[in-house]
Every structure is written in C-alpha cells, then in structure tokens.
Design an enzyme around this catalytic site. Structure first.
Site, PDB file in Angstrom:
ATOM      1  N   VAL A 168       0.871  -1.182   0.000  1.00  0.00           N
ATOM      2  CA  VAL A 168       0.000   0.000   0.000  1.00  0.00           C
ATOM      3  C   VAL A 168       0.907   1.231   0.000  1.00  0.00           C
ATOM      4  CG1 VAL A 168      -2.134  -0.919   1.017  1.00  0.00           C
ATOM      5  CG2 VAL A 168      -0.207  -0.368   2.492  1.00  0.00           C
ATOM      6  N   ALA A 200      -0.775   7.361  -1.968  1.00  0.00           N
ATOM      7  CA  ALA A 200      -1.136   8.779  -2.018  1.00  0.00           C
ATOM      8  C   ALA A 200      -0.009   9.580  -1.383  1.00  0.00           C
ATOM      9  CB  ALA A 200      -2.435   9.010  -1.258  1.00  0.00           C
ATOM     10  N   LYS A 251      -3.137  14.847  -7.522  1.00  0.00           N
ATOM     11  CA  LYS A 251      -3.870  14.967  -6.256  1.00  0.00           C
ATOM     12  C   LYS A 251      -3.794  16.409  -5.764  1.00  0.00           C
ATOM     13  CE  LYS A 251      -3.546  13.474  -1.430  1.00  0.00           C
ATOM     14  NZ  LYS A 251      -2.851  12.626  -0.444  1.00  0.00           N
TER      15      LYS A 251
HETATM   16  C1  LIG Z   1      -2.759   0.659   5.539  1.00  0.00           C
HETATM   17  C2  LIG Z   1      -1.646   1.526   5.064  1.00  0.00           C
HETATM   18  C3  LIG Z   1      -1.886   2.532   4.124  1.00  0.00           C
HETATM   19  C4  LIG Z   1      -0.854   3.372   3.705  1.00  0.00           C
HETATM   20  N1  LIG Z   1      -1.109   4.402   2.847  1.00  0.00           N
HETATM   21  C5  LIG Z   1      -0.135   5.295   2.581  1.00  0.00           C
HETATM   22  C6  LIG Z   1      -0.367   6.411   1.754  1.00  0.00           C
HETATM   23  O1  LIG Z   1      -1.442   6.583   1.198  1.00  0.00           O
HETATM   24  N2  LIG Z   1       0.640   7.275   1.548  1.00  0.00           N
HETATM   25  C7  LIG Z   1       1.867   7.113   2.120  1.00  0.00           C
HETATM   26  O2  LIG Z   1       2.735   7.964   1.969  1.00  0.00           O
HETATM   27  N3  LIG Z   1       2.133   6.026   2.847  1.00  0.00           N
HETATM   28  C8  LIG Z   1       1.170   5.136   3.108  1.00  0.00           C
HETATM   29  N4  LIG Z   1       1.452   4.042   3.858  1.00  0.00           N
HETATM   30  C9  LIG Z   1       2.824   3.779   4.260  1.00  0.00           C
HETATM   31  C10 LIG Z   1       3.564   3.157   3.067  1.00  0.00           C
HETATM   32  O3  LIG Z   1       2.885   2.005   2.639  1.00  0.00           O
HETATM   33  C11 LIG Z   1       4.979   2.809   3.479  1.00  0.00           C
HETATM   34  O4  LIG Z   1       5.590   3.913   4.086  1.00  0.00           O
HETATM   35  C12 LIG Z   1       5.785   2.427   2.279  1.00  0.00           C
HETATM   36  O5  LIG Z   1       5.154   1.437   1.524  1.00  0.00           O
HETATM   37  C13 LIG Z   1       7.148   1.944   2.688  1.00  0.00           C
HETATM   38  O6  LIG Z   1       7.114   0.656   3.219  1.00  0.00           O
HETATM   39  P1  LIG Z   1       8.507  -0.009   3.533  1.00  0.00           P
HETATM   40  O7  LIG Z   1       9.331  -0.033   2.296  1.00  0.00           O
HETATM   41  O8  LIG Z   1       9.064   0.625   4.747  1.00  0.00           O
HETATM   42  O9  LIG Z   1       8.095  -1.502   3.957  1.00  0.00           O
HETATM   43  P2  LIG Z   1       7.640  -2.761   3.042  1.00  0.00           P
HETATM   44  O10 LIG Z   1       6.874  -2.360   1.861  1.00  0.00           O
HETATM   45  O11 LIG Z   1       6.983  -3.712   4.010  1.00  0.00           O
HETATM   46  O12 LIG Z   1       9.008  -3.402   2.553  1.00  0.00           O
HETATM   47  C14 LIG Z   1       9.806  -4.168   3.415  1.00  0.00           C
HETATM   48  C15 LIG Z   1      10.891  -4.828   2.593  1.00  0.00           C
HETATM   49  O13 LIG Z   1      11.764  -5.523   3.473  1.00  0.00           O
HETATM   50  C16 LIG Z   1      11.968  -6.833   2.978  1.00  0.00           C
HETATM   51  N5  LIG Z   1      12.266  -7.712   4.109  1.00  0.00           N
HETATM   52  C17 LIG Z   1      11.646  -7.785   5.305  1.00  0.00           C
HETATM   53  N6  LIG Z   1      12.213  -8.733   6.070  1.00  0.00           N
HETATM   54  C18 LIG Z   1      13.226  -9.260   5.333  1.00  0.00           C
HETATM   55  C19 LIG Z   1      14.181 -10.292   5.570  1.00  0.00           C
HETATM   56  N7  LIG Z   1      14.221 -10.996   6.706  1.00  0.00           N
HETATM   57  N8  LIG Z   1      15.055 -10.553   4.592  1.00  0.00           N
HETATM   58  C20 LIG Z   1      15.063  -9.882   3.410  1.00  0.00           C
HETATM   59  N9  LIG Z   1      14.170  -8.894   3.138  1.00  0.00           N
HETATM   60  C21 LIG Z   1      13.262  -8.605   4.091  1.00  0.00           C
HETATM   61  C22 LIG Z   1      10.666  -7.180   2.279  1.00  0.00           C
HETATM   62  O14 LIG Z   1      10.824  -8.214   1.370  1.00  0.00           O
HETATM   63  C23 LIG Z   1      10.371  -5.851   1.594  1.00  0.00           C
HETATM   64  O15 LIG Z   1      11.102  -5.766   0.393  1.00  0.00           O
HETATM   65  C24 LIG Z   1       0.442   3.169   4.238  1.00  0.00           C
HETATM   66  C25 LIG Z   1       0.701   2.128   5.122  1.00  0.00           C
HETATM   67  C26 LIG Z   1      -0.338   1.316   5.555  1.00  0.00           C
HETATM   68  C27 LIG Z   1      -0.040   0.203   6.519  1.00  0.00           C
END
Ligand SMILES: Cc1cc2nc3c(=O)[nH]c(=O)nc-3n(C[C@H](O)[C@H](O)[C@H](O)COP(=O)(O)OP(=O)(O)OC[C@H]3O[C@@H](n4cnc5c(N)ncnc54)[C@H](O)[C@@H]3O)c2cc1C
Length: 510
Positions: free
Chosen positions: A48, A51, A79
């Site tokens: 997710v 936006a 937006k």
């Molecule tokens: C319900 C919801 C709605 C959202 N809506 C918005 C929005 O509209 N606008 C906005 O700005 N933000 C929004 N966000 C936040 C946004 O989704 C995140 O900030 C963004 O996607 C970044 O996520 P991330 O990369 O930190 O984590 P993730 O997408 O979870 O990526 C984690 C990565 O780590 C890797 N990983 C984890 N553990 C291991 C391991 N042991 N070994 C190897 N790799 C590993 C995974 O494979 C993955 O590649 C929302 C979040 C939620 C929960």
C-alpha cells in the site's frame, strides 16, 4: 572498510523505502559508496502507500525524474488534496487542499478576512471559506492543469501531489537505482553479524549462505524492523492512545468513471476508509481500531463503502502507531515503516521516507564514529514525527461525533500539550501556532481546524484595515478570479490522456 572510510552501504528491504533510499544514495553519494540492496520476494512488501503530498515533487527533481514518464509508468494521477467526509460530524465534508484559500492581503492571512465577513452571523458556516478555494473548485469539477499563478493576478495556482500504484512505483525506482549502479541480492536475511567491541553490524547472511558485508546498514524491512528493532534492540514508543487505529484492510476495485484529482477519507464507525483514484484501478482501504470493532465488521464496512466493483479480497495489515525510540543506532538507520508509523490519514509516510533519506544524506559520515551526526539525525526525526502526530490527532479529537464508542473515545481523549496549545490559539482568534519547520503550512492547519468544526471566536485586527466596501469588493473579485482560473483548466482525465497515459492501462488487481 579501507583507511577508515565508509565504502559499502547495505540497504535491507526493497519496498518503497528501500528503493527510494537506494535511488537517492545512488544519485547523491554513488561516486563514493558501493550500494547493495537485499530484498525477499518471498516476504514481499506491504503493498500500500499510494497517495502522496507535494514534497514528493522535490524528490523527483533531485533524482531528475520526468513527471510524465513517472506517472505513465505508475498509472498515476494528480492529487489536489484530501476530501474528509463525515469527520467533524456526520454529513460534513471538507477538502484539505495543498494550496492557499483565497489570497492574503497585506500581511494578513485570508481566513481572517473571511472570518470578519461572517462575524455577524449566529452560526457561520465553515464551508464558506472554500468558496474562495481554487483547489476546491478544480476538485469539484474534476479539472487539473499546470498553473503557477491565476492569470495575471497574485493568486497562487494549483499545488499538487500524486497518486500512484505502489508496486509499479517500487519497480520504477528499482530500474532507476539499478541503472545507477545499485546491485540487488534476493534472499531472506537469516542472521546478522556484529563487531564484538563496538556492537556495529558487520554483515548479514541470507538463506542459502550468501554473506553481504557492509560499513553502514539501512533497515528498510518494514514493520519487522529486522536490524534496528530486532537486532540492535531499539524500542518502540507506542502512540495508540492518541491514534487508536491498529489494523487495515486493503482492496483494489475498478477505476472510477470520473478520475477525480483528490483522495477521499470517509470516517466510519471505528476508523475511516480511503479511496485513491488511479488510471487503471481504485485503491481502497479501511483503517480501523480492533478495540472498537471486529475484523468481520470492518471487512463488511469496507466492501459496502466501495464505489466500484472489487477486484480481489480484502488484505489485512496490522500496525501500531508510534515511532522507534531512536532512528539511527550504531552503524544502522531505519527508514520507512521500520522507523515508525503514523497511519495514512494525511499520506505522510512516503514523505517521511524522503525526508529521512535526505537528512541522512546531509549528515552521512565519511568515516565511522559519527556520534554527533547521529544525535542530530535522531533529534530532527523525533521532532518531525511529533509534529505530524499532532496534526493527525486533530482530525480524531476535534469532532462533534459521539455516535459510536470509537468517536466518543477520540473526542474525550487527552491530547498532547503541544496540540492543546494550537487548538486554543485558533479557537480564540484564528491564529496558528505552528513551528517554523512544521511540515504542514498555516493554510493546512486552518483548513483542518475549520473543517473539523473549530470556528475562531475572533480574527486578526489587522483585517479591519480595509473598509466594509473594500472587503466586499475584494471577496467578490476573488470569486471571479477562482471561477475564471478553473474554467481555463482541462479535465483531469484529458490532462492525463494528453500528457501521461498509463503505460499499461490494463486493470490490475494488485
Ligand atoms: C494501511 C496503510 C496505508 C498506507 N497508505 C499510505 C499512503 O497513502 N501514503 C503514504 O505515503 N504512505 C502510506 N502508507 C505507508 C507506506 O505504505 C509505506 O511507508 C511504504 O510502503 C514503505 O514501506 P517499507 O518499504 O518501509 O516496507 P515494506 O513495503 O513492508 O518493505 C519491506 C521490505 O523488506 C523486505 N524484508 C523484510 N524482512 C526481510 C528479511 N528478513 N530478509 C530480506 N528482506 C526482508 C521485504 O521483502 C520488503 O522488500 C500506508 C501504510 C499502511 C499500513
């Protein structure tokens, strides 16, 4: 590490956080650092985060990304703000726009003139302010265009951000980063090696035995916080007493027949539902508090609230709002969901990724032993999280809703002193007590406070410097400027078709 210089950066995680981090480091420090990103397709991403807020334009500029190419590749749309439905009270609706409302006169913000104009009314309607909003008019008519200024007037034009497909965005950034020398390793991290003396991370080992050594590690592993949280033991400050939603269900649905240029956030009995219009589908989700509803009821609410046919089943996500007690410890910084989560109500998470990356790059050390830089980084990240937290709490706490247990809780909860102070200032005379480095502009605070139902008792006396006749003429002229400004814009749909049609318009279920 040769001659005490940091040479190898390891980013663990390939979601939006991992790839933004990789892209920015490759662009700005790619000559001095070797960058390797490790991710696991088996684990996948949160999927997710679609936006954004206008600051993302700065990221694209730094990376040298062409806006139209980017929107084509990610099926993106424009937006102008977020429409809040049923928040202040049931039946209410307001747009938190990215722009100003009306036009300031002298040194006085427009909302003071507007407040003066309805001073005699027994029950002034806060919605009145938006009659002078260019963004509101464009949103109502589903129009969009590039407009820095309205005609030859002093009225500022349209400030905007994007909606995009999260999985396509990560792929887009991956291509960018790999094209600039970032290498990618696939695999699940199984163990972490530390230096016996300093406790710094020295290497990670993936399932299958591949060892990835590094001088500095960035934890982008999402809610797992594998390195900073699990390995280095940095704790989490829980803010769910103020932001009680802790679960979400996300589901895609068919695209909207009219592509409106705004996100919609509709309050529900125990949370709220988002609707994000993309070129090929609509993103939807229900954010709710498990303390006030069940998962089954939350799923029913989500599906009943869709405007178009669903393209899959709801996918559950769990979280705890709050932040890490430190964002950088030893030789490891957490960026993205691993650093904390403020829930998506104002689309601030991707911005936090971007601002943390740029802060880390500004403070990035040449050699180990970066205590002063680390302390400064942690101080600034903490302040930023707290400012955004207060802005979000405002939406929940300032409401007339008392029709469910959830809303009664929100309405009566004690809020942080930093927010109470702002609420009192605004209620007294429309003054905004924002900090200089607050992410949200004065216009944002004004719109959300009014939208949630706080009507200032008074206004700035400097707004009395014009006569009644001058004020009436000023307001009438502004209405005309807004009407003409919007009439000259194409429809959002036409703008997208002409400049950035989705490269793959096929309906996608994810
Ligand atoms: C319900 C919801 C709605 C959202 N809506 C918005 C929005 O509209 N606008 C906005 O700005 N933000 C929004 N966000 C936040 C946004 O989704 C995140 O900030 C963004 O996607 C970044 O996520 P991330 O990369 O930190 O984590 P993730 O997408 O979870 O990526 C984690 C990565 O780590 C890797 N990983 C984890 N553990 C291991 C391991 N042991 N070994 C190897 N790799 C590993 C995974 O494979 C993955 O590649 C929302 C979040 C939620 C929960």
């Amino acid at each position: 590490m040769a001659e005490g210089k940091l040479q190898k950066l390891v980013i663990v995680g390939g979601g939006t956080a991992g790839w933004i981090t990789a892209a920015a480091f490759a662009r700005l420090l790619g000559q001095s650092l070797t960058i390797e990103l490790v991710e696991s397709e088996a684990i996948g991403t949160v999927g997710v985060g679609e936006a954004t807020i206008p600051q993302i334009i700065r990221l694209n500029t730094i990376l040298g990304i062409d806006e139209h190419e980017f929107l084509k590749a990610t099926s993106g749309t424009f937006k102008l703000g977020i429409e809040f439905v049923d928040w202040g009270k049931r039946g209410s609706r307001y747009l938190h726009t990215f722009g100003d409302t009306g036009m300031n006169l002298g040194n006085v913000a427009f909302h003071h003139y507007w407040r003066r104009s309805c001073m005699g009314e027994a029950q002034p309607d806060a919605r009145g302010l938006w009659q002078w909003s260019l963004h509101q008019a464009a949103a109502d008519q589903a129009r969009f265009g590039k407009l820095d200024r309205v005609g030859n007037t002093a009225m500022t034009g349209l400030a905007y951000a994007y909606h995009f497909d999260a999985s396509r965005y990560a792929l887009f950034l991956r291509a960018y980063a790999e094209g600039r020398g970032v290498t990618r390793s696939e695999g699940i991290v199984e163990s972490v090696a530390r230096d016996g003396e300093t406790g710094d991370i020295t290497a990670i080992t993936l399932a299958g035995g591949k060892r990835v050594a590094g001088d500095f590690f960035i934890d982008c592993t999402g809610f797992r916080a594998l390195l900073l949280g699990q390995e280095l033991g940095v704790g989490y400050e829980d803010w769910s007493r103020w932001l009680p939603c802790d679960r979400a269900l996300a589901v895609p649905s068919e695209r909207l027949s009219t592509l409106v240029p705004y996100t919609r956030a509709t309050a529900k009995d125990a949370g709220w539902q988002w609707r994000i219009p993309l070129q090929h589908r609509t993103g939807n989700g229900h954010v709710y508090s498990s303390g006030f509803t069940t998962d089954e009821a939350a799923a029913d609410t989500l599906m009943a609230g869709l405007d178009t046919r669903p393209l899959g089943d709801p996918r559950p996500i769990r979280f705890t709002t709050g932040r890490r007690q430190a964002f950088w410890s030893h030789n490891c910084a957490a960026i993205g969901l691993s650093s904390g989560f403020l829930e998506p109500l104002e689309s601030t998470s991707i911005h936090l990724i971007q601002s943390h990356v740029s802060r880390l790059i500004q403070l990035f050390p040449r050699s180990p032993g970066a205590g002063a830089m680390r302390d400064e980084y942690n101080r600034r990240c903490r302040a930023e999280f707290e400012q955004i937290r207060d802005f979000l709490i405002l939406h929940y706490n300032r409401t007339d809703r008392d029709d469910t247990e959830f809303w009664r809780y929100c309405k009566h909860m004690a809020v942080p002193d930093s927010l109470s102070h702002k609420l009192e200032l605004f209620a007294a005379a429309g003054r905004v007590g924002r900090d200089a480095d607050d992410l949200f502009r004065e216009a944002s605070w004004v719109q959300v406070m009014l939208g949630q139902g706080i009507m200032p008792a008074d206004y700035d006396p400097m707004a009395d410097q014009v006569s009644d006749a001058q004020l009436a003429e000023f307001l009438a002229n502004l209405r005309t400027i807004v009407e003409r400004g919007v009439a000259g814009l194409p429809s959002h749909e036409d703008y997208l078709k002409q400049h950035c049609p989705a490269a793959d318009p096929a309906t996608a279920a994810a």
